[in-house]
Design a protein around this motif. Structure first.
Motif, PDB file in Angstrom:
ATOM      1  N   ALA A 142     -44.738  -5.181 -81.731  1.00 41.22           N
ATOM      2  CA  ALA A 142     -44.177  -6.530 -81.870  1.00 41.22           C
ATOM      3  C   ALA A 142     -44.129  -7.237 -80.525  1.00 41.22           C
ATOM      4  CB  ALA A 142     -42.780  -6.452 -82.483  1.00 41.22           C
ATOM      5  N   GLU A 143     -43.759  -6.510 -79.475  1.00 44.78           N
ATOM      6  CA  GLU A 143     -43.650  -7.127 -78.154  1.00 44.78           C
ATOM      7  C   GLU A 143     -45.011  -7.559 -77.628  1.00 44.78           C
ATOM      8  OE1 GLU A 143     -41.414  -5.080 -75.213  1.00 44.78           O
ATOM      9  OE2 GLU A 143     -39.512  -5.257 -76.308  1.00 44.78           O
ATOM     10  N   VAL A 144     -46.052  -6.739 -77.851  1.00 43.44           N
ATOM     11  CA  VAL A 144     -47.360  -7.101 -77.311  1.00 43.44           C
ATOM     12  C   VAL A 144     -47.930  -8.297 -78.072  1.00 43.44           C
ATOM     13  CG1 VAL A 144     -48.994  -5.673 -78.677  1.00 43.44           C
ATOM     14  CG2 VAL A 144     -49.406  -6.054 -76.255  1.00 43.44           C
ATOM     15  N   ILE A 145     -47.672  -8.394 -79.366  1.00 43.92           N
ATOM     16  CA  ILE A 145     -48.133  -9.560 -80.126  1.00 43.92           C
ATOM     17  C   ILE A 145     -47.435 -10.824 -79.628  1.00 43.92           C
ATOM     18  CG2 ILE A 145     -48.071 -10.638 -82.414  1.00 43.92           C
ATOM     19  CD1 ILE A 145     -48.591  -7.816 -83.577  1.00 43.92           C
ATOM     20  N   GLU A 146     -46.139 -10.739 -79.378  1.00 40.58           N
ATOM     21  CA  GLU A 146     -45.407 -11.887 -78.851  1.00 40.58           C
ATOM     22  C   GLU A 146     -45.919 -12.284 -77.473  1.00 40.58           C
ATOM     23  OE1 GLU A 146     -42.751 -15.034 -78.728  1.00 40.58           O
ATOM     24  OE2 GLU A 146     -43.457 -13.806 -80.411  1.00 40.58           O
ATOM     25  N   MET A 147     -46.249 -11.303 -76.648  1.00 36.83           N
ATOM     26  CA  MET A 147     -46.778 -11.600 -75.310  1.00 36.83           C
ATOM     27  C   MET A 147     -48.161 -12.237 -75.394  1.00 36.83           C
ATOM     28  SD  MET A 147     -45.611  -8.240 -73.129  1.00 36.83           S
ATOM     29  CE  MET A 147     -46.503  -8.740 -71.656  1.00 36.83           C
ATOM     30  N   ILE A 148     -48.992 -11.778 -76.335  1.00 39.17           N
ATOM     31  CA  ILE A 148     -50.313 -12.392 -76.498  1.00 39.17           C
ATOM     32  C   ILE A 148     -50.160 -13.869 -76.850  1.00 39.17           C
ATOM     33  CG2 ILE A 148     -52.374 -12.425 -77.962  1.00 39.17           C
ATOM     34  CD1 ILE A 148     -52.079  -9.334 -78.144  1.00 39.17           C
ATOM     35  N   LYS A 149     -49.172 -14.174 -77.689  1.00 36.35           N
ATOM     36  CA  LYS A 149     -48.942 -15.556 -78.108  1.00 36.35           C
ATOM     37  C   LYS A 149     -48.369 -16.417 -76.986  1.00 36.35           C
ATOM     38  CE  LYS A 149     -48.027 -14.540 -83.013  1.00 36.35           C
ATOM     39  NZ  LYS A 149     -46.987 -14.562 -84.082  1.00 36.35           N
ATOM     40  N   THR A 150     -47.476 -15.858 -76.188  1.00 38.06           N
ATOM     41  CA  THR A 150     -46.725 -16.667 -75.220  1.00 38.06           C
ATOM     42  C   THR A 150     -47.220 -16.535 -73.786  1.00 38.06           C
ATOM     43  OG1 THR A 150     -45.089 -14.888 -74.933  1.00 38.06           O
ATOM     44  CG2 THR A 150     -44.650 -16.536 -76.646  1.00 38.06           C
ATOM     45  N   ASN A 151     -47.884 -15.424 -73.460  1.00 34.08           N
ATOM     46  CA  ASN A 151     -48.354 -15.202 -72.089  1.00 34.08           C
ATOM     47  C   ASN A 151     -49.691 -14.464 -72.128  1.00 34.08           C
ATOM     48  OD1 ASN A 151     -48.500 -14.997 -69.306  1.00 34.08           O
ATOM     49  ND2 ASN A 151     -47.037 -13.299 -69.159  1.00 34.08           N
ATOM     50  N   PRO A 152     -50.713 -15.108 -72.705  1.00 29.91           N
ATOM     51  CA  PRO A 152     -51.977 -14.408 -72.942  1.00 29.91           C
ATOM     52  C   PRO A 152     -52.707 -13.959 -71.680  1.00 29.91           C
ATOM     53  CG  PRO A 152     -52.196 -16.764 -73.372  1.00 29.91           C
ATOM     54  CD  PRO A 152     -50.738 -16.490 -73.197  1.00 29.91           C
ATOM     55  N   SER A 153     -52.365 -14.510 -70.528  1.00 35.50           N
ATOM     56  CA  SER A 153     -53.030 -14.092 -69.288  1.00 35.50           C
ATOM     57  C   SER A 153     -52.392 -12.850 -68.672  1.00 35.50           C
ATOM     58  CB  SER A 153     -53.012 -15.238 -68.271  1.00 35.50           C
ATOM     59  OG  SER A 153     -51.675 -15.571 -67.927  1.00 35.50           O
ATOM     60  N   SER A 154     -51.342 -12.341 -69.284  1.00 36.69           N
ATOM     61  CA  SER A 154     -50.660 -11.161 -68.751  1.00 36.69           C
ATOM     62  C   SER A 154     -51.610  -9.964 -68.699  1.00 36.69           C
ATOM     63  CB  SER A 154     -49.447 -10.812 -69.622  1.00 36.69           C
ATOM     64  OG  SER A 154     -48.873  -9.585 -69.207  1.00 36.69           O
ATOM     65  N   ARG A 155     -51.420  -9.153 -67.684  1.00 37.74           N
ATOM     66  CA  ARG A 155     -52.172  -7.901 -67.560  1.00 37.74           C
ATOM     67  C   ARG A 155     -51.360  -6.709 -68.092  1.00 37.74           C
ATOM     68  NH1 ARG A 155     -53.531 -10.710 -62.647  1.00 37.74           N
ATOM     69  NH2 ARG A 155     -51.834  -9.661 -61.533  1.00 37.74           N
ATOM     70  N   ARG A 156     -50.297  -7.029 -68.811  1.00 40.04           N
ATOM     71  CA  ARG A 156     -49.403  -5.987 -69.323  1.00 40.04           C
ATOM     72  C   ARG A 156     -49.401  -5.921 -70.853  1.00 40.04           C
ATOM     73  NH1 ARG A 156     -44.189  -7.225 -65.309  1.00 40.04           N
ATOM     74  NH2 ARG A 156     -45.381  -7.094 -63.349  1.00 40.04           N
ATOM     75  N   LEU A 157     -50.488  -6.315 -71.451  1.00 45.37           N
ATOM     76  CA  LEU A 157     -50.587  -6.334 -72.920  1.00 45.37           C
ATOM     77  C   LEU A 157     -50.985  -4.944 -73.410  1.00 45.37           C
ATOM     78  CD1 LEU A 157     -52.480  -9.745 -73.253  1.00 45.37           C
ATOM     79  CD2 LEU A 157     -50.002  -9.352 -73.343  1.00 45.37           C
ATOM     80  N   VAL A 183     -57.124 -11.440 -73.173  1.00 43.62           N
ATOM     81  CA  VAL A 183     -57.450 -12.726 -73.782  1.00 43.62           C
ATOM     82  C   VAL A 183     -58.249 -13.559 -72.790  1.00 43.62           C
ATOM     83  CG1 VAL A 183     -56.556 -14.827 -74.853  1.00 43.62           C
ATOM     84  CG2 VAL A 183     -55.325 -12.652 -75.147  1.00 43.62           C
ATOM     85  N   ASN A 184     -59.409 -14.056 -73.258  1.00 45.33           N
ATOM     86  CA  ASN A 184     -60.242 -14.911 -72.422  1.00 45.33           C
ATOM     87  C   ASN A 184     -61.085 -15.796 -73.329  1.00 45.33           C
ATOM     88  OD1 ASN A 184     -61.199 -15.749 -69.816  1.00 45.33           O
ATOM     89  ND2 ASN A 184     -63.125 -14.673 -70.256  1.00 45.33           N
ATOM     90  N   ASN A 185     -61.199 -17.090 -72.984  1.00 48.94           N
ATOM     91  CA  ASN A 185     -61.977 -18.035 -73.787  1.00 48.94           C
ATOM     92  C   ASN A 185     -61.554 -18.028 -75.254  1.00 48.94           C
ATOM     93  OD1 ASN A 185     -63.557 -18.869 -71.554  1.00 48.94           O
ATOM     94  ND2 ASN A 185     -64.957 -17.135 -71.843  1.00 48.94           N
TER      95      ASN A 185
END
Length: 293
Positions: A142-157, A183-185
């Motif tokens: 759940a946390e990684v999905i939320e991070m993808i949505k809100t901070n997709p440039s994070s290197r902690r996914l 996440v890119n493009n």
């Protein structure tokens, strides 16, 4: 699936004989990587038929955070049966039941399933209920999905299934142990690190499972499909799978199928088996092999 056949050939050409915990023996290499562009089709092996139903149900089981095989056997998925059966045979309740009889008891007897169908804190538990040293639990998925949505440039996914204090309690320590999103493009990619890779039986399942997981998460995050990158540690062929591997290598590669996913699903927990449709799958016949436990 040229990438997969190249892996098999790489092990045959460069591997060395190695003993293993099961006593079967392997031809083993260390360190290998494959890349699959998910825009090119769904990476399901065509040089032998792969049981997609088992892959989908197992993945849904992981996502639920479940660690008991009852859900799997109720859906006629057999891939985890040998491990709890092994432990049952060592118990005082064992009276010579066959594996088939054991599975029937798991399916029909709730009390028996709770006692003997449990695998310990394996994949699903770590994905959804990772226990830290301070007793705090983390829902990594759940946390990684939320991070993808809100901070997709994070290197902690990252989702990590390797929880050292709990390894002794697991029926089998995680083989596919950590996955990392990128996440890119507007495309979602995933890299899996797998410490132990049974290339004949396990790897075709792992490729399809994590490719599908990437596609599911891309959908709930409103992203397109990127790459699935599969990084292997100990990549091996069991000695009793060599004939099967030779047969696969003799077969021609066929076009990849397409996976259609119900586009109405926007929550990772709402996916059901009926939400997936594989189109255009035309594999060579199944090749059987014994699992080493």
């Amino acid at each position: 699936m040229k990438q997969y056949l190249e892996l098999l050939q790489h092990i045959l050409d460069n591997g060395e004989l190695k003993t293993d915990r099961t006593g079967t023996g392997t031809i083993s290499t260390f360190g290998y990587q494959m890349r699959f562009n998910l825009q090119d089709g769904f990476p399901l092996l065509t040089t032998k038929k792969v049981h997609l139903k088992s892959i989908i149900h197992e993945l849904l089981w992981f996502i639920k955070g479940d660690t008991n095989i009852k859900y799997l056997v109720e859906n006629n998925v057999r891939i985890w049966n040998e491990w709890p059966y092994r432990d049952f045979k060592d118990s005082p309740d064992y009276k010579g039941e066959t594996l088939k009889e054991f599975v029937a008891m798991i399916k029909s007897d709730e009390t028996f399933a709770k006692k003997y169908g449990e695998l310990g804190p394996v994949y699903g538990r770590q994905w959804r209920h990772f226990e830290g040293p301070d007793g705090r639990f983390v829902d990594q998925l759940a946390e990684v999905i939320e991070m993808i949505k809100t901070n997709p440039s994070s290197r902690r996914l990252i989702v990590n299934a390797w929880n050292p204090p709990l390894i002794p309690d697991m029926a089998l320590p995680p083989c596919h142990m950590m996955f990392h999103f990128y996440v890119n493009n507007n495309k979602l990619s995933c890299q899996l690190y797998q410490r132990s890779a049974d290339t004949f039986l396990g790897i075709p399942f792992n490729i399809a499972s994590y490719a599908l997981l990437t596609m599911m998460i891309a959908q709930v995050c409103d992203l397109e499909y990127g790459d699935f990158v599969h990084t292997l540690g100990d990549a091996h062929i069991y000695k009793d799978h060599l004939e099967q591997v030779d047969l696969q290598l003799s077969r021609d590669i066929r076009a990849l199928p397409t996976m259609k996913i119900n586009s109405n699903i926007k929550n990772i927990e709402q996916f059901r088996y009926e939400d997936f449709e594989l189109v255009g799958y035309n594999p060579h016949p199944l090749i059987k092999g014994k699992v080493s436990v």
